[in-house]
Structure formats: structure tokens, C-alpha cells
Design a protein around this motif. Sequence first.
Motif, PDB file in Angstrom:
ATOM      1  N   SER A 125      22.110  18.827 -16.418  1.00 51.67           N
ATOM      2  CA  SER A 125      22.047  20.111 -17.114  1.00 51.67           C
ATOM      3  C   SER A 125      20.680  20.778 -17.114  1.00 51.67           C
ATOM      4  N   ASP A 126      19.583  19.993 -17.162  1.00 54.75           N
ATOM      5  CA  ASP A 126      18.257  20.594 -17.357  1.00 54.75           C
ATOM      6  C   ASP A 126      17.379  20.380 -16.131  1.00 54.75           C
ATOM      7  N   VAL A 127      17.737  21.063 -15.040  1.00 55.86           N
ATOM      8  CA  VAL A 127      16.994  20.939 -13.782  1.00 55.86           C
ATOM      9  C   VAL A 127      15.549  21.399 -13.938  1.00 55.86           C
ATOM     10  N   MET A 128      15.288  22.269 -14.912  1.00 60.74           N
ATOM     11  CA  MET A 128      13.951  22.825 -15.086  1.00 60.74           C
ATOM     12  C   MET A 128      13.089  22.020 -16.054  1.00 60.74           C
ATOM     13  N   SER A 129      13.576  20.882 -16.492  1.00 63.02           N
ATOM     14  CA  SER A 129      12.823  20.079 -17.456  1.00 63.02           C
ATOM     15  C   SER A 129      11.503  19.593 -16.858  1.00 63.02           C
ATOM     16  N   GLY A 130      10.479  19.552 -17.696  1.00 60.48           N
ATOM     17  CA  GLY A 130       9.196  18.973 -17.294  1.00 60.48           C
ATOM     18  C   GLY A 130       8.971  17.624 -17.932  1.00 60.48           C
ATOM     19  N   PHE A 131      10.031  17.034 -18.478  1.00 61.96           N
ATOM     20  CA  PHE A 131       9.960  15.788 -19.220  1.00 61.96           C
ATOM     21  C   PHE A 131      10.978  14.829 -18.620  1.00 61.96           C
ATOM     22  N   PHE A 132      10.509  13.812 -17.900  1.00 62.76           N
ATOM     23  CA  PHE A 132      11.438  12.907 -17.234  1.00 62.76           C
ATOM     24  C   PHE A 132      10.762  11.563 -16.942  1.00 62.76           C
ATOM     25  N   MET A 133      11.573  10.571 -16.646  1.00 63.94           N
ATOM     26  CA  MET A 133      11.112   9.221 -16.309  1.00 63.94           C
ATOM     27  C   MET A 133      11.865   8.761 -15.075  1.00 63.94           C
ATOM     28  N   LEU A 134      11.185   8.082 -14.178  1.00 58.04           N
ATOM     29  CA  LEU A 134      11.846   7.632 -12.954  1.00 58.04           C
ATOM     30  C   LEU A 134      11.139   6.417 -12.381  1.00 58.04           C
ATOM     31  N   ARG A 135      11.776   5.827 -11.384  1.00 56.22           N
ATOM     32  CA  ARG A 135      11.155   4.724 -10.661  1.00 56.22           C
ATOM     33  C   ARG A 135      10.102   5.296  -9.716  1.00 56.22           C
ATOM     34  N   ARG A 136       8.890   4.769  -9.788  1.00 57.04           N
ATOM     35  CA  ARG A 136       7.780   5.335  -9.017  1.00 57.04           C
ATOM     36  C   ARG A 136       8.053   5.362  -7.525  1.00 57.04           C
ATOM     37  N   GLN A 137       8.780   4.384  -7.004  1.00 57.74           N
ATOM     38  CA  GLN A 137       9.001   4.304  -5.569  1.00 57.74           C
ATOM     39  C   GLN A 137       9.738   5.525  -5.032  1.00 57.74           C
ATOM     40  N   ILE A 138      10.520   6.183  -5.875  1.00 57.40           N
ATOM     41  CA  ILE A 138      11.231   7.394  -5.447  1.00 57.40           C
ATOM     42  C   ILE A 138      10.237   8.451  -4.980  1.00 57.40           C
ATOM     43  N   VAL A 139       9.167   8.641  -5.754  1.00 56.31           N
ATOM     44  CA  VAL A 139       8.143   9.624  -5.394  1.00 56.31           C
ATOM     45  C   VAL A 139       7.301   9.126  -4.232  1.00 56.31           C
ATOM     46  N   GLU A 140       6.991   7.829  -4.203  1.00 56.60           N
ATOM     47  CA  GLU A 140       6.236   7.270  -3.073  1.00 56.60           C
ATOM     48  C   GLU A 140       6.943   7.581  -1.754  1.00 56.60           C
ATOM     49  N   ASP A 141       8.266   7.466  -1.749  1.00 53.94           N
ATOM     50  CA  ASP A 141       9.025   7.641  -0.505  1.00 53.94           C
ATOM     51  C   ASP A 141       9.092   9.094  -0.045  1.00 53.94           C
ATOM     52  N   CYS A 142       9.096  10.041  -0.998  1.00 52.99           N
ATOM     53  CA  CYS A 142       9.276  11.446  -0.596  1.00 52.99           C
ATOM     54  C   CYS A 142       8.019  12.290  -0.798  1.00 52.99           C
ATOM     55  N   ALA A 143       6.905  11.667  -1.159  1.00 50.76           N
ATOM     56  CA  ALA A 143       5.679  12.419  -1.474  1.00 50.76           C
ATOM     57  C   ALA A 143       5.267  13.417  -0.383  1.00 50.76           C
ATOM     58  N   PRO A 144       5.351  13.067   0.916  1.00 50.67           N
ATOM     59  CA  PRO A 144       4.928  14.044   1.937  1.00 50.67           C
ATOM     60  C   PRO A 144       5.747  15.327   1.948  1.00 50.67           C
ATOM     61  N   GLU A 145       6.978  15.274   1.421  1.00 48.53           N
ATOM     62  CA  GLU A 145       7.843  16.462   1.419  1.00 48.53           C
ATOM     63  C   GLU A 145       7.707  17.293   0.151  1.00 48.53           C
ATOM     64  N   LEU A 146       6.977  16.826  -0.835  1.00 44.88           N
ATOM     65  CA  LEU A 146       6.866  17.538  -2.106  1.00 44.88           C
ATOM     66  C   LEU A 146       5.848  18.663  -2.008  1.00 44.88           C
ATOM     67  N   ALA A 147       6.143  19.788  -2.651  1.00 42.70           N
ATOM     68  CA  ALA A 147       5.235  20.941  -2.652  1.00 42.70           C
ATOM     69  C   ALA A 147       4.186  20.755  -3.752  1.00 42.70           C
ATOM     70  N   PRO A 148       2.902  20.769  -3.420  1.00 41.50           N
ATOM     71  CA  PRO A 148       1.863  20.551  -4.436  1.00 41.50           C
ATOM     72  C   PRO A 148       1.601  21.766  -5.307  1.00 41.50           C
ATOM     73  N   THR A 149       2.133  22.921  -4.933  1.00 37.59           N
ATOM     74  CA  THR A 149       1.969  24.118  -5.754  1.00 37.59           C
ATOM     75  C   THR A 149       3.192  24.279  -6.650  1.00 37.59           C
ATOM     76  N   GLY A 150       3.036  25.055  -7.692  1.00 32.44           N
ATOM     77  CA  GLY A 150       4.170  25.346  -8.550  1.00 32.44           C
ATOM     78  C   GLY A 150       4.215  24.483  -9.798  1.00 32.44           C
ATOM     79  N   PHE A 151       5.271  24.681 -10.582  1.00 31.04           N
ATOM     80  CA  PHE A 151       5.379  24.046 -11.882  1.00 31.04           C
ATOM     81  C   PHE A 151       6.571  23.103 -11.987  1.00 31.04           C
ATOM     82  N   LYS A 152       7.628  23.319 -11.223  1.00 25.15           N
ATOM     83  CA  LYS A 152       8.865  22.597 -11.472  1.00 25.15           C
ATOM     84  C   LYS A 152       9.004  21.422 -10.510  1.00 25.15           C
TER      85      LYS A 152
END
Length: 362
Positions: free
Chosen positions: A155-182
Motif C-alpha cells: 500500500s505505501d510505495v512512497m514510504s521512507g520507513f522500511f527494513m530489509l535484508r542488506r543483501q538485497i541492496v548489495e545485489d542491485c546497488a549498481p542499478e539504483l538511482a543516487p538522486t531523488g527521495f523515494k
Amino acid sequence: MAVELTLVIPTFNESGNLRELVRRVDAALVGVDWEMIVVDDDSPDGTASLAKQIAREDPRVRCLRRVNRRGLAGACIEGILASSAPLVAVMDADLQHDERILPTMLEKIHAGADLVVGSRHVAGGSADAGFSPHRAAISRLAIRLAKDALRADFSDVMSGFFMLRRQIVEDCAPELAPTGFKILADIVASAKQDLKIEEVGYMFRERLAGESKFDVKVGLDFLGLMLNKVSGGRIPVRFIFFALVGLSGVAIHLSTVNLAMAALPVTFTVAQSIAVIVAMSSNFFINNSITYRDSKLKGFWPMLRGLLYFYTVCGVGAVANVGVAAWLYRLYPEVSLSALAGVVMGSVWNYTLSSLFVWRKD
């Protein structure tokens, strides 16, 4: 003992809230081995200095001070990648996120969830206290657009409050946009696996100190991110901004031509020349403020030098535009297709050269 959970706190001018945030997190996470990484974008109010002072008093807190870089998404990415804990939570420093749900979020991760979102739009959640009616309406629209664009089933795709397994971000970090807020929407769209996502409702609270960072640039960041993800990541977010600014330049150009012809005793050629300069100047200043704000030019001489470089780049881009269009028209005499190809070529040229020479990062 190894840290189980890292809290990543992106900050800009949050010195009035930081100590209270640490106190509240400490009270909420009794029995949990946690650390806090404050990622500060060189706040003029001394947030980084305060974070380092707190770190001397409490070794669970540390600070990453980013100089000449801005943006919540980039701060979150750097903070997450600086962690060695298996689990990471992202939350704001403004005390609007309810830290008391952190243990529940942690329990859901332990029960098998990959990502747990603090949501204002499920049972137990509300944004009535923290949002004005105007901002609430914008948030609801953005959530609908994001859910459609990302096919996100929460429901809250725009949330800035979340918890996750770090490896998820490690795996996709090169594809993430460093600009922006969401950053949450970007992580969900870029994840290399199907994520098991759960939500925990919370009451979005009023800010106690400091000012909200929500402005028109946040909306543009969101729009750029959605277009980037819809294109499968093929179109860079920054290029989308650059192209949108170029479209605004077309409107300014046409308005200037008509105004000059009506108000000044000049020929069309002179009016067209004036319009070219006005439109290019407008594009430069808007791009400096929005598209390249993380490497924004400041001061009279850097701005003047950048403006002259931009004139040069756009002038050569115009030649490339006409050349490609004319060449294609000779091969395939279709006016619209040839003209569009020229526009695309000119835009790509202007964007590439502007990034390399006008707003280059030294």
C-alpha cells in the motif's frame, strides 16, 4: 557481539532532532544489537558535528559526512552499503516515523519477510497528523502511479520507513538511482529477486524541529524515477530531467519569438536569435537547479563559465541535430521521422557533453 540491525538515518539540517531520535531508538530496541549510521549531506546547521559528538558518547552511533553530494536516495544507498549487519532499516531523523514499530518489523523479517514497510495506509496507520491536505493528496496520487509503474503489491510505495535484508541492496546497488527521495520504490523495482513484502501500520507524526524537505524537486525526482523504471532502466533519470527541461525551453523559445516580434522593431531572424539565447539561458539555469543539483555550479565566475560552455555545447548540438535530420531525410524522405531523429541526436549530444564539461564532477 555482531550487530544485527543497522539503522540508516539520512540527514540534512536535523541537529534539533538527532539526540531525541537516538534516545527513542534505544528505548524501542531493548535487547537488540543495533547501530545507527547518520549519513549527513554536509548540513550547515552542524548535524554532522553533533552526530560525531553523540558517537563519542555512544559507540553504536557513527556518522558519514557527504561533501558536494546531495540527495536522500544516495545517502541511503551509501549508508546501507557501509553496514555489515544482515538487516538494515531506513528512517528519517525528523521523528515523524514511529520507532516503536521497529521490533515488530524485525519480528516479521525473522519470520521470513525480505522487506517490511512502515505504512501509513494499512490498519493502525495514518498520515493525518504529519501531512497537510495538499501534501496528502500529492502522496496518494504518487502512490497510485508508483503501484501501477512498479506493479508493487503493497500500500505505501512512497514510504521512507522500511527494513530489509542488506543483501538485497548489495545485489542491485549498481542499478539504483543516487538522486531523488523515494529509494524504496527504486529498490523494489531493481531487486534481483521476487521480494516477500509485509507492512506494519504506524501513525505518521508531526515534525518537532527543522523544516520539511518536500518540494517540487521531490515530485520531479519521483516522475523521473518512474519513467526510468518503466523504460526498464534504459533511460537515465538525469537524462529524463534534461529532456523535460529542453521541452520547457521550446515553450520559452516560441514565447520569446512572438514577444520580440510584437514589442521590438526587429526582423524575424533577429527575434529568432534572441529567442535562442533566452531559451538556452533558461535551460542552463533550470538544469543547474534541478537536473544537476548534486553538482550545482555556484558563484559568479563558475556560473558564467558554465553558461558559456553550455552555449557552445548546445550550438554544436544544433549542428548535429540538423546534420542527422538532413542525412536521414535524404535516405528516407519522411519529414517527421527525420526531424525527430535530429531532435533525439541533438538532445543526447547536449546531455552527454553537458555532463562531461559543464557540470563535470572533478
